[in-house]
Enzyme design. Structure first.
Site, short mmCIF file in Angstrom:
data_model
loop_
_atom_site.label_atom_id
_atom_site.label_comp_id
_atom_site.label_asym_id
_atom_site.label_seq_id
_atom_site.Cartn_x
_atom_site.Cartn_y
_atom_site.Cartn_z
N TYR A 76 -3.27 31.22 -88.21
CA TYR A 76 -3.30 31.48 -86.78
C TYR A 76 -2.94 30.22 -85.98
O TYR A 76 -3.46 29.99 -84.89
CB TYR A 76 -4.66 32.06 -86.36
CG TYR A 76 -5.03 33.28 -87.19
CD1 TYR A 76 -4.37 34.49 -86.97
CD2 TYR A 76 -5.95 33.19 -88.22
CE1 TYR A 76 -4.66 35.60 -87.75
CE2 TYR A 76 -6.24 34.30 -89.01
CZ TYR A 76 -5.58 35.50 -88.78
OH TYR A 76 -5.86 36.60 -89.55
N CYS A 83 0.77 22.64 -68.60
CA CYS A 83 0.16 22.63 -67.27
C CYS A 83 -0.85 23.76 -67.12
O CYS A 83 -0.61 24.75 -66.44
CB CYS A 83 1.26 22.71 -66.21
SG CYS A 83 2.31 21.27 -66.32
N GLU A 84 -1.95 23.60 -67.82
CA GLU A 84 -3.08 24.54 -67.77
C GLU A 84 -4.33 23.73 -68.07
O GLU A 84 -4.33 22.94 -69.03
CB GLU A 84 -2.97 25.61 -68.87
CG GLU A 84 -1.82 26.57 -68.78
CD GLU A 84 -2.04 27.68 -67.76
OE1 GLU A 84 -3.19 27.90 -67.33
OE2 GLU A 84 -1.04 28.33 -67.40
C1 PLP Z 1 -6.17 40.07 -89.32
C2 PLP Z 1 -6.33 41.04 -90.39
C3 PLP Z 1 -6.63 40.62 -91.69
C4 PLP Z 1 -6.83 39.18 -92.07
O1 PLP Z 1 -7.99 38.64 -91.56
P1 PLP Z 1 -8.46 37.18 -91.99
O2 PLP Z 1 -9.69 36.94 -91.21
O3 PLP Z 1 -7.36 36.23 -91.61
O4 PLP Z 1 -8.71 37.19 -93.45
C5 PLP Z 1 -6.74 41.59 -92.68
N1 PLP Z 1 -6.57 42.90 -92.39
C6 PLP Z 1 -6.28 43.33 -91.16
C7 PLP Z 1 -6.10 44.78 -90.92
C8 PLP Z 1 -6.16 42.43 -90.11
O5 PLP Z 1 -5.89 42.87 -88.89
#
Ligand code: PLP
Length: 417
Positions: free
Chosen positions: A371, A342-343
């Site tokens: 992600y 509900c958004e």
């Molecule tokens: C999120 C993150 C990554 C990974 O980034 P990607 O874009 O998924 O490769 C690597 N190092 C640090 C410190 C992060 O915060």
């Protein structure tokens, strides 16, 4: 290239029809391809073959125990940003000597846990944190291995929410101050300076930001070297982009090819922290069409996966390709693909030209391996999705679908209410 392909109009995950897996485990469902995952890890491992290196998978992209365990078996390390991720990495038998720990808000409890676990190094993000780690290490009669995360002030040309290496961001220490911080760090009794770290952002589709950031970091290393500090580990972060739509990002080989010449003759172990580029295209999200709703300007395809399962479209306006699991000849419609939450912000695609899908059929949301599940939640009290790992002809459940009782598991109703 990945291992999600159509064969005679049916979408396959490696050697298994996706519809078969979805029928077995229901939807919403994350499906991962072991072959794709391994191929992506090996691409990094081989690209950096010419130098001592550790590939540290960024757990926040996908922290599934089964995926981590299989990466660990290939020799993968871990880039973690919380105590919980240290726990997950160790549980998957990733050696503690291959764990690097970043993040601007490490708590005392997390620092103690990391020290007890003897991780490779802390990627320190502020002067305050540096002193705190030293104090805690002292109280534990141990020495903390640290790198400073420098902020090279590089615009990676990506979404503002996922760029991290500009002066205005909360991450790291301004490059021009880093020399002073290193000087301070070397005076600390319970701290051992072992490395330097940078990570400038995510979904980067050009090489030049990596090259520029490395140049700046190397001049700092040279300066430090002259002053007598020994930097053993150079952690270049992650951030390499993937194809969601029509991006043509460099591959690990291109990255290594542009960086390795700059590293020649240096006695450094290179750490790389890829997340998205290892897991992103190794996973898809399967969802079922619940209802079709005709609108005045566009149609709505209402599916059983929502922003609680995959938040990237809502959060970043991210594009995920959506395709029917069974292809057939049909006209196209203009539609929003929306979830049950509900958004108004709950959508997987907006004003998208897609094949006219039907009630009850399965859709695949592509490039959802990074992600995706790791950012999922129970919002609207929706149990989180199940996850399946495919390897060749085999597929196995690697996380069971949450139940209603999982939702209230931690709740306490005091007698007084
Ligand atoms: C999120 C993150 C990554 C990974 O980034 P990607 O874009 O998924 O490769 C690597 N190092 C640090 C410190 C992060 O915060």
């Amino acid at each position: 290239m990945n291992f999600f392909q159509y064969r005679n109009g049916r979408l396959y995950a490696e050697e298994v029809p996706v519809s078969e897996i979805a029928s077995a485990y229901g939807t919403p469902l994350y499906i991962y391809s072991a072959r794709t995952l391994h191929r992506h890890f090996r691409a990094y491992d081989e690209a950096f073959d010419g130098v001592p290196h550790i590939i540290c998978f960024a757990l926040k992209a996908n922290s599934s125990s089964a995926l981590l365990r299989s990466l660990a078996k290939q020799g993968c390390g871990a880039d973690v940003v919380s105590g919980g991720e240290i726990f997950r990495a160790l549980k998957a038998k990733i050696p503690s000597g291959k764990i690097v720990y970043a993040g601007v808000g490490k708590t005392e409890e997390e620092i103690r846990y990391a020290l007890r676990s003897r991780i490779l190094m802390f990627n320190v993000e502020s002067e305050n944190e540096l002193f705190e780690i030293d104090r805690i290490a002292g109280s534990m009669k141990t020495k903390a291995p640290i790198a400073l995360r420098v902020n090279p002030d590089i615009d990676p040309g990506t979404h503002p929410y996922i760029s991290t290496g500009l002066r205005k961001h909360k991450f790291g220490i301004p490059l021009e101050d880093a020399f002073e911080y290193y000087k301070a760090a070397r005076k600390l009794r319970n701290t051992e300076v072992v490395g330097i770290h940078k990570h400038i952002g995510s979904q980067i589709t050009r090489l030049s930001p990596f090259v520029d950031a490395l140049k700046r970091t190397l001049s700092l290393i040279d300066e430090l070297c002259v002053s007598g500090a020994e930097i053993r580990y150079l952690d270049i972060g992650g951030g390499l982009g993937i194809t969601y739509k029509d991006e043509e990002p460099p591959v690990p080989h291109d990255l290594a090819e542009s960086l390795l010449p700059m590293l020649k003759g240096r006695r450094l172990t290179i750490i790389v922290e890829p997340g998205r580029s290892i897991a992103g295209n190794a996973g898809i999200l399967i969802t079922k069409v619940l209802y079709m709703k005709a609108g005045k300007e566009k149609d709505f395809v209402i599916v059983d996966a929502g922003m609680n399962d995959l938040i990237r479209p809502s959060f970043y306006g991210a594009y995920h390709h959506i395709q029917p699991v069974e292809k057939r000849k049909r006209r196209n419609i203009l539609a929003d693909v929306v979830g049950p939450i509900c958004e108004s912000g709950d959508f997987l695609a907006k004003e998208r030209e897609i094949p006219a899908v039907r009630q009850g059929e399965y859709l695949a949301v592509m490039s959802a391996g990074a992600y995706g599940f790791s950012m999922s939640s129970n919002y609207n009290s929706r149990p989180r999705a199940a996850e399946v790992l495919v390897s060749g002809k085999d597929f196995t459940l690697i996380r069971r679908r949450e139940t209603y009782s999982d939702l209230t598991r931690g709740d306490i109703v005091p007698p007084s209410v």
